[in-house]
Design an enzyme around this catalytic site. Structure first.
Site, mmCIF file in Angstrom:
data_model
loop_
_atom_site.group_PDB
_atom_site.id
_atom_site.type_symbol
_atom_site.label_atom_id
_atom_site.label_comp_id
_atom_site.label_asym_id
_atom_site.label_seq_id
_atom_site.Cartn_x
_atom_site.Cartn_y
_atom_site.Cartn_z
ATOM 1 C CE1 TYR A 1 4.468 13.493 28.328
ATOM 2 C CE2 TYR A 1 5.170 13.856 30.584
ATOM 3 C CZ TYR A 1 5.412 13.344 29.325
ATOM 4 O OH TYR A 1 6.566 12.685 29.053
ATOM 5 C CG ASN B 97 3.684 8.480 42.214
ATOM 6 O OD1 ASN B 97 4.608 9.131 41.742
ATOM 7 N ND2 ASN B 97 2.449 8.580 41.771
ATOM 8 N N GLY B 98 5.755 10.254 44.359
ATOM 9 C CA GLY B 98 5.602 11.629 44.806
ATOM 10 C C GLY B 98 6.915 12.225 45.224
ATOM 11 N N GLY C 11 7.886 5.651 34.804
ATOM 12 C CA GLY C 11 9.269 5.590 35.262
ATOM 13 C C GLY C 11 10.023 4.499 34.532
ATOM 14 C CB CYS D 212 7.948 6.275 40.582
ATOM 15 S SG CYS D 212 7.674 7.071 42.164
#
Length: 474
Positions: free
Chosen positions: A254, A114-115, A40, A14
């Site tokens: 990416y 996030n993570g 996300g 996310c």
């Protein structure tokens, strides 16, 4: 990889956004989240404060679908946090969409993350045995319970104590009625940056969010750092000793947008250098170079420039096919690749084609793209990958949960070449990747997490304690 096409092969969890001190906080958070949409697509949310009350709006779906003008106008306040979600731990449903908001008789707290917390299962078990009742299946909720149950003379001390109990990758933004907190894990797995917009402070997973709202980049949030922003301004302290920096390599390869800068390194420039290094390590006689849209275009340009082989748009992405396109039959599932990607016959027919991509995870998509090029008349298809082989699962927020899902973990390069139907296949080496990104490949630590390539994880991993993540196969 192709955003929205290869998304079922490799996904990041996310993106987070936060702003403090602006009268249009919710509207700016909306624009910030829109720029982070690639991180996300399963849900989005914004929480705001006006100094007295926390309000929030969230739902499943894309940012544009979740937020109407009326919804944003109802989110009145001078500070906001926002989130776009892709689920790795926790189901994809409304309850797990962030920010998560918790209310007590005395105050309220909103959290966006996030993570991935590798010890979330153990902590959750411990908390439940002590009487905690969880409302979601998201690992993010663990932090709220740790804070509420924690010891400390004040709220900040409780937060610091709770953060020290977490293991894994996390970039947190927390909002109360009267303050904003920002925290990054001691290894700095995920990118997180601080900016300014006039007198307002802005925090985002990627610097591209600053550009869209006109904010100025100040610096990256440091690993193990806790920022507190309130009416007195910004203060900073460490909640953890400095560990070896281990930012995710896939952020450069990416995940992140090409116009973002991570740890002072521009993503597009890094990807272009990855392609140039790949051309040096794995040359081939060919007529054209093409990249798989969107994230591999920069590397393909670099490969073409270094090799002297012309770059062409041999693959075109259909931008009007949604990510949630329904494929009701096996025949349509098999044809799904052609709905989102087309090979340009006039460019590849009769040509020896170098197809540059950023990674191969399960191999399903690579095989279909090679087939597309051959059906369009390509005489030869040479696949070049601008990263090393992904041989180990990631437990820090990427949707690869076991080695059995990873084609490079179970097959040699030659076997993979045959499986995807290419005339030749080559990956970039780890030293070549590090040098191209801008790291010293001989330095330890190198500043990047290489676990998915080497199996050497920066933190302890208790694989048996991690809930199995859902497979997302094409």
């Amino acid at each position: 990889m192709l955003y929205g096409f290869k998304d079922r092969e490799l996904n990041e969890e996310c993106g987070v956004f936060a702003i403090w001190g602006h009268e249009n906080a919710a509207h700016l958070a909306y624009y910030g989240l829109h720029s982070l949409q690639h991180r996300g697509q399963e849900g989005a949310g914004i929480a705001v404060t006006d100094g007295e009350t926390l309000r929030f709006h969230k739902n499943t779906g894309l940012v544009n679908d979740v937020f109407t003008r009326a919804a944003l106008d109802d989110l009145k306040g001078y500070a906001a946090i926002g989130h776009v979600r892709y689920s790795t731990q926790g189901e994809s449903n409304y309850a797990n969409v962030q920010p998560l908001v918790f209310r007590s008789q005395t105050d309220a707290l909103a959290i966006a993350h996030n993570g991935n917390l590798v010890n979330a299962h153990a902590l959750r078990t411990q908390l439940e045995s002590q009487g905690s009742i969880f409302q979601t299946t998201s690992d993010t909720e663990v932090l709220a319970h740790l804070i509420k149950r924690g010891r400390g003379s004040n709220f900040i001390e409780k937060v610091k104590r709770a953060l020290r109990m977490l293991k894994g990758a996390y970039a947190f933004v927390l909002l109360t009625e009267n303050r904003l907190l920002v925290a990054l894990d001691p290894h700095g797995f995920r990118p997180l940056a601080l900016g300014r917009l006039g007198d307002a402070y802005v925090v985002a997973s990627e610097t591209c969010a600053f550009d869209v709202i006109g904010a100025t980049y100040v610096r990256d949030v440091a690993p193990g750092e806790l920022m507190v922003i309130d009416g007195s301004g910004l203060s900073s302290e460490r909640f953890s000793p400095v560990n070896e920096r281990a930012i995710c390599s896939m952020e450069y390869i990416y995940f992140s947008r090409p116009d973002s800068n991570i740890d002072g390194i521009n993503v597009h420039s890094a990807r272009k250098r990855l392609g140039m290094a790949l051309a040096d390590e794995a040359p081939v006689e060919a007529d054209v170079v093409t990249g798989v849209p969107d994230s591999s275009i920069s590397a393909a340009i670099g490969y073409a420039e270094a090799s002297g082989i012309p770059y062409e748009l041999g693959l075109i992405k259909n931008r009007y096919v949604g990510r949630t396109f329904i494929q009701p039959s096996q025949e349509l599932r098999e044809r799904g690749v052609k709905m989102k990607l087309s090979a340009v016959r006039g460019v590849v027919a009769g040509k020896r084609v170098v197809m540059v991509d950023d990674s191969i995870v399960r191999g399903t998509t690579s095989r279909r793209i090679v087939r597309l090029l051959r059906e369009a008349g390509a005489r030869e298809v040479h696949v070049r990958i601008s990263s090393p082989p992904i041989t180990h699962p990631c437990f820090y927020g990427i949707d690869t949960s076991s080695s059995s899902e990873l084609i490079a973990s179970n097959h040699t390069v030659e076997e993979i070449r045959r499986l995807i139907g290419a005339d030749s296949l080559a990956y970039l080496s780890i030293p070549g990747m590090l040098k191209a990104i801008g790291r010293d490949p001989g330095q330890h630590p190198c500043g990047q997490c290489l676990a998915c390539f080497t199996g050497r994880y920066p933190t302890e991993i208790d694989d048996t304690a991690l809930p199995h993540k859902k497979e997302r196969l094409l």
